[in-house]
Design an enzyme around this catalytic site. Structure first.
Site, PDB file in Angstrom:
ATOM      1  N   HIS A  31     -46.939   4.758  -2.672  1.00 51.80           N
ATOM      2  CA  HIS A  31     -46.379   3.820  -2.904  1.00 51.80           C
ATOM      3  C   HIS A  31     -47.039   2.415  -2.320  1.00 51.80           C
ATOM      4  CE1 HIS A  31     -42.551   6.421  -2.119  1.00 51.80           C
ATOM      5  NE2 HIS A  31     -42.812   6.491  -3.387  1.00 51.80           N
ATOM      6  N   ARG A  59     -41.761  16.275  -5.499  1.00 46.30           N
ATOM      7  CA  ARG A  59     -42.127  15.115  -4.842  1.00 46.30           C
ATOM      8  C   ARG A  59     -41.241  14.653  -3.649  1.00 46.30           C
ATOM      9  NH1 ARG A  59     -45.913  10.688  -5.635  1.00 46.30           N
ATOM     10  NH2 ARG A  59     -44.691   8.613  -5.279  1.00 46.30           N
ATOM     11  N   TYR A 103     -36.386   8.223   2.401  1.00 50.43           N
ATOM     12  CA  TYR A 103     -36.429   9.659   2.799  1.00 50.43           C
ATOM     13  C   TYR A 103     -36.087   9.539   4.231  1.00 50.43           C
ATOM     14  CZ  TYR A 103     -39.214  10.375  -1.477  1.00 50.43           C
ATOM     15  OH  TYR A 103     -39.681  10.401  -2.817  1.00 50.43           O
ATOM     16  N   LYS A 160     -50.285   4.837 -10.647  1.00 50.68           N
ATOM     17  CA  LYS A 160     -49.815   3.684 -11.415  1.00 50.68           C
ATOM     18  C   LYS A 160     -50.681   2.514 -11.246  1.00 50.68           C
ATOM     19  CE  LYS A 160     -44.586   4.661 -10.707  1.00 50.68           C
ATOM     20  NZ  LYS A 160     -43.513   4.061 -10.246  1.00 50.68           N
ATOM     21  N   HIS A 195     -40.012  15.576 -10.174  1.00 50.84           N
ATOM     22  CA  HIS A 195     -39.894  14.607  -9.441  1.00 50.84           C
ATOM     23  C   HIS A 195     -39.073  15.187  -7.959  1.00 50.84           C
ATOM     24  CE1 HIS A 195     -40.864  10.418  -8.812  1.00 50.84           C
ATOM     25  NE2 HIS A 195     -39.844  10.162  -8.279  1.00 50.84           N
ATOM     26  N   ARG A 198     -47.155  12.818  -8.732  1.00 52.89           N
ATOM     27  CA  ARG A 198     -46.272  12.363  -9.659  1.00 52.89           C
ATOM     28  C   ARG A 198     -46.410  13.333 -10.945  1.00 52.89           C
ATOM     29  NH1 ARG A 198     -47.820   7.363  -7.871  1.00 52.89           N
ATOM     30  NH2 ARG A 198     -46.194   5.880  -7.029  1.00 52.89           N
TER      31      ARG A 198
END
Length: 292
Positions: free
Chosen positions: A264, A241, A273, A169, A238, A145
């Site tokens: 994730h 990514r 995806y 995150k 992004h 990210r």
């Protein structure tokens, strides 16, 4: 209680500064609405109809669904905090439902176009040129990210193992393998950076003056180079990514492996995806099959 809540999510939940600002903005807007519409002094005494009324007003103001849902999520977290602290006895958010979202497919850059850009574009033989090349290669080559790349430090690069350690995150860390080509770029760049800025900070990607790079500068660099490779509407960090994940999937990579590489928390976020991959398979079928 809003200030207490913000301290709670900052120090106990360890939310990022960006998330903290979002929570504060949402709660201040909600507080203003309650004061204006109901003369209510604080959100603690708000009822379900009042909350629903605010959500309706946001929709009427043409706020997009994802923005409204973020504000709903903020209120959910806030009222759970109030319950935990025994400030309220019942949760007014229990009946509140999030808005339905349309899910557009992630945009990505065609593999040949991106490879041509990275392989043939004549990046200037300067520190800025070397930095820009590394920045593009790093985003596409690892799928990290924007915030993760900005915070990447030299100590996070393990040249012996050929991996980098990324802090994502909620401060979750993951290990991402890097190609020999990218590792070589990283090593050469870090040596040059140390020579130019011997007393500089430890962040890998820096500005022309050696300071920690900032989001808007990254956006400008990425857009400038993607403008040369693609006509897709979004040309942001992004997108690289998304491109990383889509190209891996198209090459047969396992979905669970892609999930781990992207950081994730669940497979559901990665499955989006597969739609791009299916579209590619359909196109191949239509072009190649005699009965298509």
């Amino acid at each position: 209680m809003i200030s207490s809540f913000l301290q709670y999510i900052q120090y106990e939940k360890r939310c990022s500064p960006h998330t903290l600002i979002s929570y504060e903005t949402d709660l201040q807007q909600f507080h203003t609405f309650l004061t204006t519409s109901y003369e209510l002094p604080s959100p603690e005494t708000a009822s379900f109809p009042m909350i629903r009324s605010w959500i309706v007003s946001l929709v009427e103001e043409k706020k997009n669904a994802s923005s409204v849902n973020r504000k709903i999520a903020t209120l959910r977290t806030y009222y759970k905090f109030l319950l935990k602290k025994n400030v309220i006895t019942s949760d007014p958010m229990m009946k509140v439902k999030s808005l339905k979202l349309s899910k557009p497919l992630p945009q990505f850059v065609d593999e040949n176009s991106l490879n041509q850009l990275l392989d043939t574009f004549d990046f200037p033989d300067t520190f800025a040129g070397h930095r820009d090349r590394l920045l593009m290669e790093l985003l596409y080559g690892t799928g990290i990210r924007l915030s993760e790349m900005i915070e990447l430090q030299e100590k996070d690069i393990n040249t012996h193992e050929g991996v980098i350690k990324v802090t994502g995150k909620r401060n979750k860390q993951r290990i991402i393998p890097v190609s020999k080509r990218l590792l070589s770029l990283l090593t050469t760049y870090c040596i040059e950076k140390k020579q130019l800025f011997p007393d500089g900070n430890s962040h890998v990607i820096v500005t022309d003056s050696g300071d920690k790079i900032y989001p808007m500068m990254v956006y400008r660099i990425v857009k400038k180079h993607l403008d040369l490779a693609t006509t897709i509407e979004k040309r942001s960090p992004h997108v690289l990514r998304h491109t990383f994940a889509t190209h891996l999937l198209n090459k047969g990579a396992d979905l669970n492996a892609i999930k781990d590489l992207l950081g994730h928390s669940s497979l559901a976020a990665t499955q989006v995806y597969t739609h791009n991959s299916l579209e590619k398979l359909k196109n191949i079928f239509e072009q190649a099959h005699p009965k298509a």
